[in-house]
Design an enzyme around this catalytic site. Structure first.
Site: not given
Ligand code: DOR
Ligand code: ZN
Length: 425
Positions: A66, A96, A307
């Site tokens: 993140r 991402n 994940d």
């Protein structure tokens, strides 16, 4: 600095070792693995690993740290500490972030932050397309120079087959794997859980397993066509296992991973409407779990990846349909997966291979081995110690996990990265 880890059950899948031995570490490197008398006085530190397992540090090839952009949910500092507490010494982080890791500047930023604030190793994964929008290829060559080890648009699927083909053409030249998030977005539609009996019962929109199988099949076909190494992320259903198995038999360079949550939870968990059970791809059925376990046993699935997907309370602790997908996983993966060993599904050296040696090999990075001269990345754990995972124990900055309150068997005692103790419990 000389470290001795004595009396442990030493497991090294690379050297086929599973025996009571002593590990000698010097200046961050594995110096030797010996049996018999060693003079403890020759060492700066001695860890008595009697009754414990000593194995290569775990390698997670699929995490979301993140940073940059969503530091409220996780940072490189908190995510790597969570990893260390779970026995990991190496993480590969998905692109991402905000901004997306689609250029060498973001890659360099992650590398620098990891070096300054991370407690274990971090390898960035670059995006396949600009902004992960699925349209225009990202600067893959430039990101490679800056330090990425693979590319992926994880979180979204590259729907345009031409774009995916081009990405594979490039990555074949660069000899790095393309990591595929397989999910036909049209078939998925507005789905939020597995399509089946429970989605109907709960009145929630379903995601059919075929939405994954179709893209797994396409990417295998493209891998065959381009010769590019293709890694299928978070395989969740029996149909995907079947096509991956066929592809491997045909010699297509495909590898695959499964997450602990897809191995240990079914769609039935969603009946609680707990948003922590909302993941992408969704939790599936008993039949799928059986196929996933079979895939681990027969080598169709190469590794276990978490994940790890931290989300803040504001984005997660809301109505199921609106909640973000994903759960944290670094702190519970080993304990959960040891169930496979306790249940005699697989043996312990195989589990170490799946959680350490194989993912390191797929990414082409160091790790997964206790061979002389390798970095001293080591996990020491108790195979049987029981503990309960609870809110106050969570290291990650986010607490989104459905495993809170669950009794675990097997506990990490020490994590050592480059010869340095980075976690101790
Ligand atoms: O559940 C998921 N969460 N699946 C993904 O593919 C992405 C991830 C995230 O970034 O939160
Ligand atoms: Zn992911």
């Amino acid at each position: 600095m000389k470290l001795l880890i004595k009396n442990g059950r030493v497991i090294c899948p690379v050297q086929n070792i599973d025996d009571k031995k002593d590990v000698i570490v010097e200046d961050g490197i594995i110096k030797d693995i010996v049996t018999g008398t060693v003079n403890e006085k020759d060492f700066d530190k001695v860890i008595d690993a009697g009754g414990m397992v000593v194995a290569p540090g775990l390698v997670d090839m699929h995490v979301h740290l993140r940073e940059p952009g969503h530091e409220g949910a996780e940072t490189i500092a908190t995510g790597t500490l969570a990893g260390a507490s779970g026995g990991y010494t190496t993480l590969a982080c998905m692109p991402n972030t905000h901004p997306v890791n689609d250029n060498p500047y973001v890659t360099a930023y992650i590398k620098t932050k990891a070096k300054e604030e991370g407690v274990i190793k971090v390898y960035p994964i670059g995006s396949i397309t600009v902004g992960q929008a699925g349209e225009q290829l990202a600067e893959i060559g430039e990101m490679l120079k800056a330090g990425i080890v693979a590319v992926s648009d994880d979180g979204s699927c590259v729907m345009n087959s031409y774009v995916m083909r081009k990405a594979m053409d490039y990555c074949k030249q660069f000899n790095i794997p393309v990591i595929d998030h397989c999910e036909d977005t049209n078939l998925k539609g507005e789905g939020v859980m597995n399509e089946g009996y429970y989605s109907m019962k709960l009145g929630l929109r379903g995601v059919p397993a075929v939405s994954e199988e179709i893209m797994v099949s396409r990417d295998i076909a493209l891998s065959d066509h381009t010769g590019c190494k293709t890694h299928i992320a978070h395989v969740s259903c029996a149909g995907s296992v079947r096509v991956i198995s066929d592809a491997k038999q045909a010699g297509i360079p495909v590898t695959a991973e499964v997450t602990p949550h897809h191995l240990f939870l079914t769609e039935e968990a969603v009946t609680t409407y707990d948003p922590n059970t909302k993941v992408n791809p969704p939790l599936r059925t008993e039949k799928d779990i059986k196929a996933l376990k079979q895939g681990l046993k027969n080598g169709t699935i190469d590794c276990i990846a978490t994940d790890h997907a931290p989300h803040s309370m504001e984005k997660k602790d809301i109505e199921f349909q609106l909640s973000k997908s994903g759960m944290i996983g670094l702190e519970t993966a080993l304990s959960l997966c040891l169930k496979l060993v306790h249940d005699n599904d697989i043996n312990l050296p195989t589990l170490i291979k799946l959680m350490s040696t194989n993912p390191a090999k797929i990414l082409g990075v160091k790790g997964g081995s206790l061979k002389k001269g390798e970095p001293a990345d080591i996990v020491i754990f108790d195979l049987n110690e029981e503990w309960t995972y609870s809110d106050d124990k969570i290291i990650s900055k986010s607490k989104n996990t459905p495993f809170k309150g669950q009794k675990m068997r097997g506990k990490v005692k020490h994590t050592i990265c480059d010869g340095k103790i980075v976690w101790q419990s």
